[in-house]
Design an enzyme around this catalytic site. Structure first.
Site, mmCIF file in Angstrom:
data_model
loop_
_atom_site.group_PDB
_atom_site.id
_atom_site.type_symbol
_atom_site.label_atom_id
_atom_site.label_comp_id
_atom_site.label_asym_id
_atom_site.label_seq_id
_atom_site.Cartn_x
_atom_site.Cartn_y
_atom_site.Cartn_z
ATOM 1 N N GLY A 1 -7.731 -5.933 -1.538
ATOM 2 C CA GLY A 1 -6.913 -4.717 -1.627
ATOM 3 C C GLY A 1 -5.573 -4.909 -0.991
ATOM 4 N N THR A 2 -5.546 -5.194 0.284
ATOM 5 C CA THR A 2 -4.450 -5.953 0.885
ATOM 6 C C THR A 2 -3.147 -5.308 1.272
ATOM 7 O OG1 THR A 2 -5.136 -8.068 0.121
ATOM 8 C CG2 THR A 2 -2.821 -7.829 0.293
ATOM 9 N N SER A 3 -2.609 -5.913 2.374
ATOM 10 C CA SER A 3 -1.206 -5.717 2.698
ATOM 11 C C SER A 3 -0.683 -7.106 3.021
ATOM 12 C CB SER A 3 -1.039 -4.826 3.925
ATOM 13 O OG SER A 3 -1.760 -3.633 3.772
ATOM 14 N N LYS B 1 -5.888 -14.688 3.959
ATOM 15 C CA LYS B 1 -5.147 -14.535 2.702
ATOM 16 C C LYS B 1 -3.876 -15.367 2.696
ATOM 17 C CE LYS B 1 -6.942 -9.886 2.498
ATOM 18 N NZ LYS B 1 -6.731 -8.466 2.335
ATOM 19 N N GLY C 1 -1.451 -1.933 0.191
ATOM 20 C CA GLY C 1 -0.932 -1.328 1.430
ATOM 21 C C GLY C 1 0.566 -1.307 1.500
#
Lengths: 205, 238
Positions: B38-40, B71, B169
């Site tokens: 999903g991530t930032s 990541k 994000g």
């Protein structure tokens, strides 16, 4: 995404020795976005009677308000405090009235009998099917993780301090594995003469 | 900036590798969901190199399957990439580009340029755009242009930027970087800026969380750091 996962949130309740505990997280979000971190979903309905309403946030508020109304009418007519088993029956009826267009909440009830002080917990599904186990009940977006945590940590006849540790660790470690729950927690320990409410400082992610 | 929204709908609608039988409803939701980061993620150039940063959450539906994901993936010794989107897609692409760069280094007799690595990523992401869900930021140092950051969002375009953010994000921090970014920061100021920005993003985004991983890439090598949740700044909690 299912409607029960739209806002996120979780509740757990456990039985102890002459006490019960109920706890919830504090996140209110819209799918993956977190809106606020002060949304409590456990409500007091009597001196030693609490209900947790995880699920769609609008129904959390509505079911709580409608239930509060029915309880006040009951107490006015009967002239006595409601016992937890009766609250379960009332919640069951309220939810089943909407069998084909349900409220998207899966309630958890925790309380002590007004006179015998016998501990009681139960959970209901969104259309009112009750479940009254002897140990703990869980509900919410991380219910699977909560089952795992509670099953491992719960023991019979825990004193209030041990029960607090047990329920807090179960809740926090379960919702740390859920993207839609967390961002703080509140725990209520309900004993025959007092209710202790503690807010837990958690990771805010 | 609509990365997060596009990725969410693509994950539900586009991928035919999810079980479509009625039995899917009997298994928990996380068993029928593709693994996503999903991530930032972000990368910032500074004089002398780049700083790349990412959160550490991998989710299967709403279940957090890995809370300590890395990541920030090595492409070469001086080139790293930040991965967002499908975990499988981005890992596969990074492996392919890394092996291309290894061969190129032997042919050229010197480390490959960041622009070449970024272009190789772009070729894959653009030509297979219908099959992939990958948002990648390529960042590194080479001796021709120093520290460089190239962003390659979902469709496969590539552009160099002094500062790039990505992942679901990132939507929460566009305003923050517009307001707070200043050019010509030194290395420690840049690390602090990345740490602050990622904290804001992971506090708001349900798909981001865990630790903040940072890597500083300069001509002298790569310095990797991890910031645990108690080492992150605290902001106003609404």
């Amino acid at each position: 995404m299912s409607i029960l996962n739209y806002n996120g949130g979780c509740v757990v309740a456990m039985k102890g020795k002459n006490c019960v505990a109920i706890a919830c997280d504090l996140r209110f979000g819209v799918q993956s976005q977190t809106i606020t971190t002060d949304f409590e979903r456990v409500f007091e309905l009597g001196p030693q009677l609490y209900i947790g309403l995880p699920g769609l946030a609008t129904d959390t508020q509505t079911v709580y308000q409608r239930l509060q109304f029915r309880i006040k009418m009951y107490e006015m007519r009967e002239g006595r405090r409601m016992k937890p088993q009766t609250l379960m029956a009332m919640a069951q009826n309220l939810l089943y009235e909407r069998r084909f267009g349900p409220y998207f909440v899966e309630p958890v009830i925790a309380g002590l009998h007004p006179s015998t002080k016998e501990p009681y917990i139960c959970a209901l599904d969104l259309i009112g099917c009750p479940c009254e186990p002897a140990d703990f009940v869980v509900s919410g977006t991380c219910s699977e993780s909560l089952y795992g945590m509670c099953e491992t940590t719960w023991r019979e006849d825990m004193e209030p301090e041990d029960l607090f540790e047990c329920i807090s660790q179960s809740l926090v470690n379960a919702f740390d594995r859920d993207a839609l729950s967390g961002w703080g927690a509140v725990v209520h320990i309900i004993e025959h003469d007092k209710v202790t409410t503690r807010y837990l400082k958690c990771r805010q992610d | 900036s609509a990365c997060g929204v596009i990725m969410a709908s693509a994950a539900v609608a586009g991928h035919s590798n999810m079980k479509s039988s009625h039995l899917a409803s009997l298994t928990p939701q996380w068993m029928n969901s593709e693994v996503l980061t999903g991530t930032s993620i972000m990368a910032v150039e500074f004089d002398g190199g780049v700083v790349v940063g990412a959160d550490s959450r991998t989710s299967m539906g709403t279940y957090v399957s890995n809370r300590v994901t890395d990541k920030l993936t090595r492409v070469t010794d001086r080139i790293y990439c930040c991965r967002s989107g499908s975990a499988a897609d981005t890992q596969a692409i990074a492996d392919i580009v890394s092996s291309h760069m290894e061969i190129l280094e032997v042919k050229l007799g010197e480390p490959p340029l960041v622009q070449v690595a970024a272009n190789t990523f772009k070729e894959i992401c653009y030509n297979y755009r219908d099959m992939l869900m990958a948002g990648i930021i390529v960042a590194g140092w080479d001796k021709s242009k120093g520290g460089q950051v190239y962003t390659i969002p979902l469709g496969g375009m590539m552009v160099r930027q002094p500062i790039a953010i990505g992942g679901s994000g990132s939507t929460y921090v566009w305003g923050h970087i517009d307001a707070a970014y200043q050019p010509n920061m030194n290395q420690e100021e840049t690390v602090d800026f990345v740490r602050k920005t990622l904290t804001l993003a992971l506090t708001r985004d349900g798909s981001s969380g865990g630790v903040v991983r940072v890597a500083v890439i300069t001509k002298d090598g790569v310095d990797r750091r991890v910031f645990l949740h108690n080492e992150l700044p605290e902001f106003y909690q609404g």
